[in-house]
Enzyme design. Structure first.
Site, PDB file in Angstrom:
ATOM      1  N   LYS A  75      17.672  -2.550  18.085  1.00  0.00           N
ATOM      2  CA  LYS A  75      16.989  -1.280  17.872  1.00  0.00           C
ATOM      3  C   LYS A  75      16.229  -0.837  19.118  1.00  0.00           C
ATOM      4  O   LYS A  75      15.904  -1.638  19.998  1.00  0.00           O
ATOM      5  CB  LYS A  75      16.019  -1.393  16.702  1.00  0.00           C
ATOM      6  CG  LYS A  75      16.687  -1.723  15.367  1.00  0.00           C
ATOM      7  CD  LYS A  75      17.598  -0.607  14.904  1.00  0.00           C
ATOM      8  CE  LYS A  75      18.192  -0.912  13.545  1.00  0.00           C
ATOM      9  NZ  LYS A  75      19.096   0.137  13.071  1.00  0.00           N
ATOM     10  N   PHE A 133       4.279  -8.932  10.115  1.00  0.00           N
ATOM     11  CA  PHE A 133       4.169  -8.105  11.322  1.00  0.00           C
ATOM     12  C   PHE A 133       4.006  -6.628  10.961  1.00  0.00           C
ATOM     13  O   PHE A 133       3.245  -5.908  11.618  1.00  0.00           O
ATOM     14  CB  PHE A 133       5.405  -8.299  12.199  1.00  0.00           C
ATOM     15  CG  PHE A 133       5.270  -7.684  13.569  1.00  0.00           C
ATOM     16  CD1 PHE A 133       4.649  -8.371  14.592  1.00  0.00           C
ATOM     17  CD2 PHE A 133       5.750  -6.410  13.824  1.00  0.00           C
ATOM     18  CE1 PHE A 133       4.500  -7.806  15.851  1.00  0.00           C
ATOM     19  CE2 PHE A 133       5.620  -5.837  15.079  1.00  0.00           C
ATOM     20  CZ  PHE A 133       4.995  -6.538  16.100  1.00  0.00           C
ATOM     21  N   GLN A 134       4.712  -6.172   9.942  1.00  0.00           N
ATOM     22  CA  GLN A 134       4.600  -4.770   9.533  1.00  0.00           C
ATOM     23  C   GLN A 134       3.182  -4.418   9.114  1.00  0.00           C
ATOM     24  O   GLN A 134       2.755  -3.263   9.221  1.00  0.00           O
ATOM     25  CB  GLN A 134       5.577  -4.487   8.393  1.00  0.00           C
ATOM     26  CG  GLN A 134       7.038  -4.461   8.815  1.00  0.00           C
ATOM     27  CD  GLN A 134       7.368  -3.273   9.704  1.00  0.00           C
ATOM     28  OE1 GLN A 134       6.951  -2.145   9.451  1.00  0.00           O
ATOM     29  NE2 GLN A 134       8.133  -3.538  10.759  1.00  0.00           N
ATOM     30  N   HIS A 183       1.012 -12.470  19.129  1.00  0.00           N
ATOM     31  CA  HIS A 183      -0.290 -12.968  19.589  1.00  0.00           C
ATOM     32  C   HIS A 183      -1.457 -12.360  18.804  1.00  0.00           C
ATOM     33  O   HIS A 183      -2.536 -12.948  18.724  1.00  0.00           O
ATOM     34  CB  HIS A 183      -0.463 -12.717  21.096  1.00  0.00           C
ATOM     35  CG  HIS A 183      -0.818 -11.302  21.446  1.00  0.00           C
ATOM     36  ND1 HIS A 183       0.099 -10.274  21.416  1.00  0.00           N
ATOM     37  CD2 HIS A 183      -1.996 -10.732  21.835  1.00  0.00           C
ATOM     38  CE1 HIS A 183      -0.486  -9.135  21.779  1.00  0.00           C
ATOM     39  NE2 HIS A 183      -1.757  -9.395  22.033  1.00  0.00           N
ATOM     40  N   HIS A 201      -9.306 -14.916  15.602  1.00  0.00           N
ATOM     41  CA  HIS A 201      -7.991 -14.415  15.185  1.00  0.00           C
ATOM     42  C   HIS A 201      -6.850 -15.200  15.826  1.00  0.00           C
ATOM     43  O   HIS A 201      -5.754 -15.267  15.275  1.00  0.00           O
ATOM     44  CB  HIS A 201      -7.864 -12.923  15.505  1.00  0.00           C
ATOM     45  CG  HIS A 201      -7.686 -12.611  16.965  1.00  0.00           C
ATOM     46  ND1 HIS A 201      -8.741 -12.407  17.820  1.00  0.00           N
ATOM     47  CD2 HIS A 201      -6.560 -12.460  17.711  1.00  0.00           C
ATOM     48  CE1 HIS A 201      -8.276 -12.147  19.030  1.00  0.00           C
ATOM     49  NE2 HIS A 201      -6.971 -12.171  18.996  1.00  0.00           N
ATOM     50  N   ASP A 206      -2.692 -11.066  32.089  1.00  0.00           N
ATOM     51  CA  ASP A 206      -1.562 -11.256  31.189  1.00  0.00           C
ATOM     52  C   ASP A 206      -1.015  -9.911  30.723  1.00  0.00           C
ATOM     53  O   ASP A 206      -1.638  -8.861  30.932  1.00  0.00           O
ATOM     54  CB  ASP A 206      -1.971 -12.129  29.993  1.00  0.00           C
ATOM     55  CG  ASP A 206      -3.189 -11.586  29.251  1.00  0.00           C
ATOM     56  OD1 ASP A 206      -3.328 -10.356  29.158  1.00  0.00           O
ATOM     57  OD2 ASP A 206      -4.013 -12.391  28.777  1.00  0.00           O
ATOM     58  N   ASP A 228      -0.786  -8.892  27.760  1.00  0.00           N
ATOM     59  CA  ASP A 228      -1.657  -8.384  26.699  1.00  0.00           C
ATOM     60  C   ASP A 228      -2.647  -7.387  27.291  1.00  0.00           C
ATOM     61  O   ASP A 228      -2.761  -6.240  26.837  1.00  0.00           O
ATOM     62  CB  ASP A 228      -2.383  -9.561  26.043  1.00  0.00           C
ATOM     63  CG  ASP A 228      -3.427  -9.131  25.033  1.00  0.00           C
ATOM     64  OD1 ASP A 228      -3.274  -8.055  24.433  1.00  0.00           O
ATOM     65  OD2 ASP A 228      -4.412  -9.877  24.831  1.00  0.00           O
ATOM     66  N   ASP A 281      -1.063  -4.168  28.724  1.00  0.00           N
ATOM     67  CA  ASP A 281      -0.691  -3.144  27.742  1.00  0.00           C
ATOM     68  C   ASP A 281      -1.916  -2.486  27.138  1.00  0.00           C
ATOM     69  O   ASP A 281      -1.976  -1.258  27.048  1.00  0.00           O
ATOM     70  CB  ASP A 281       0.164  -3.724  26.619  1.00  0.00           C
ATOM     71  CG  ASP A 281       0.501  -2.642  25.602  1.00  0.00           C
ATOM     72  OD1 ASP A 281       1.397  -1.830  25.898  1.00  0.00           O
ATOM     73  OD2 ASP A 281      -0.142  -2.566  24.544  1.00  0.00           O
ATOM     74  N   VAL A 317     -15.348   2.534  26.645  1.00  0.00           N
ATOM     75  CA  VAL A 317     -14.598   2.540  25.384  1.00  0.00           C
ATOM     76  C   VAL A 317     -15.006   1.367  24.484  1.00  0.00           C
ATOM     77  O   VAL A 317     -15.621   1.547  23.442  1.00  0.00           O
ATOM     78  CB  VAL A 317     -13.071   2.520  25.639  1.00  0.00           C
ATOM     79  CG1 VAL A 317     -12.307   2.466  24.314  1.00  0.00           C
ATOM     80  CG2 VAL A 317     -12.652   3.736  26.455  1.00  0.00           C
TER      81      VAL A 317
END
Length: 412
Positions: free
Chosen positions: A5, A31-32, A94, A115, A159, A161, A164, A220
């Site tokens: 996809k 995950f959803q 993650h 988490h 990293d 993470d 992004d 932020v």
């Protein structure tokens, strides 16, 4: 079924899912659920566009991991297809352990369980369901895989993470100062002695990345109004928990009510699999639905906090570079007790104090290492012509106090 996809991402354009395993992870209900958890919690109260989710972020991080792996492979670093897929699975999962409102309520659901631990536990459950195909991803995630640079791509001071979330959060908040050149940084990565390094020509891109990170934290993530909103929702949950455990009727979804009633640790997770089943059904909607109900609750503290948050009547927040004087704090508490007719044991729900801190770079820990043209590896903070990075490694602390605006003028 076609599992190759493509997602159309507003930050990077088209994101390809390169393997069937990764597609199956994305399709899994665990995950959803990330579609229903906002990436930035209550930041939308300050930046209305900050409505993106943990689902968006995980896909973006997977995309950047793919770019990083391809870049490293092009520099004669031997990386197998299995390692590539495992790295992408590790970064995809993650954040799967985040609960409602992400970091704002991280310790309100469980007793001091970060988490990351919950993410690992969910990965273990998924690994069982996928017949052991996530074992290498888990080894990379926990830094137990012998080739350590894979873990550094998942979790370090440079990293995918961070690459992004800085780009994505900058995009959705409209804070353009946070935008970084992720593509160039990824192309500057290399591996030396099994450690992730940045080639010397990328050194100024690192500086730009760290400056952007510092700006994003103060503008932020630790914006004072965001801090006020986060403290309010935390106190809402704490009050709801106290009332529930005192056998007061506090309406909520069955799963949220369970976590309000119980004080849980990681050991409880491991002993009782049904707890995790309840957790992976929780999301932002459970909390918002409850807050809407609690705004009409007979308990005046719970109803005041809930209605204030719903109507964005956020508490006043004051910042200081030094701790507030005890006389001032006691004065604010007395005003709150008198105005709202609450006890000394209850005033902490309406007058909150604490400390926020940030340093964009932690020198001396898991460093960002630069590979010089002479094949020397040095900490980026020690590069002679980068005094800014040394400054960015200094921790900045700010103390805060939040209290209702109803008493703000009286407190001043």
């Amino acid at each position: 079924m076609n599992k190759k996809k493509i997602f159309n991402d507003p930050v990077y354009g088209f994101i390809t899912v390169p393997s069937e395993l990764l597609f199956d992870i994305i399709q899994h209900p665990y995950f959803q659920r990330l579609r229903r958890i906002k990436q930035l919690g209550l930041t939308e109260f300050v930046y209305p566009g900050a409505l993106h989710t943990r689902f968006h972020h995980a896909l973006g991080a997977m995309h950047l991991m793919n770019i990083a792996i391809q870049s490293l492979s092009s520099k004669d670093n031997r990386i197998s297809e299995k390692e590539c897929e495992a790295s992408m699975a590790a970064i995809l999962l993650h954040d799967v352990g985040h609960g409602p409102f992400s970091h704002a309520l991280e310790h309100a659901i469980f007793d001091q369980v970060p988490h990351e631990q919950v993410s690992l536990h969910i990965m273990e459950l998924l690994n069982q369901q996928f017949g052991g195909r996530l074992q290498l991803a888990m080894d990379i995630f926990t830094d137990s895989y012998e080739r350590r640079f894979f873990h550094q791509l998942v979790s370090s001071q440079l990293d995918v993470d961070r690459l992004d979330y800085l780009n994505r959060d900058s995009f959705y908040t409209g804070v353009s100062e946070g935008k970084i050149g992720a593509d160039r940084l990824l192309k500057m990565l290399n591996v030396h002695d099994d450690q992730l390094v940045v080639e010397e020509k990328g050194i100024y891109s690192i500086e730009s990345f760290l400056v952007s990170r510092r700006l994003m934290y103060w503008q932020v993530y630790m914006h004072k109004t965001v801090t006020s909103a986060e403290q309010m929702v935390l106190k809402i949950m704490q009050r709801a928990r106290q009332l529930t455990q005192e056998n007061v009727d506090v309406p909520a979804s069955p799963n949220l009510q369970f976590f309000l009633r119980e004080n849980l640790s990681m050991l409880d997770f491991e002993r009782d699999p049904s707890i995790m089943k309840r957790f992976v059904s929780l999301d932002d909607y459970d909390v918002w639905s409850a807050i809407k109900l609690w705004a009409e609750h007979p308990d005046k503290i719970l109803s005041y906090l809930s209605s204030s948050l719903l109507e964005r009547r956020l508490f006043k927040i004051q910042l200081s570079p030094t701790p507030f004087e005890l006389e001032f704090l006691e004065g604010v508490r007395e005003l709150a007790m008198d105005h709202f007719q609450i006890s000394q044991d209850e005033v902490h729900y309406l007058v909150m104090e604490g400390k926020i801190s940030n340093n964009a770079y932690e020198s001396g820990g898991e460093n960002i290492n630069v590979l010089t043209k002479e094949s020397r590896v040095i900490d980026v903070a020690h590069a002679s012509d980068l005094p800014n990075i040394q400054a960015l490694s200094k921790k900045v602390e700010k103390y805060y106090v939040c209290y209702p605006k109803d008493i703000a003028n009286l407190a001043l």
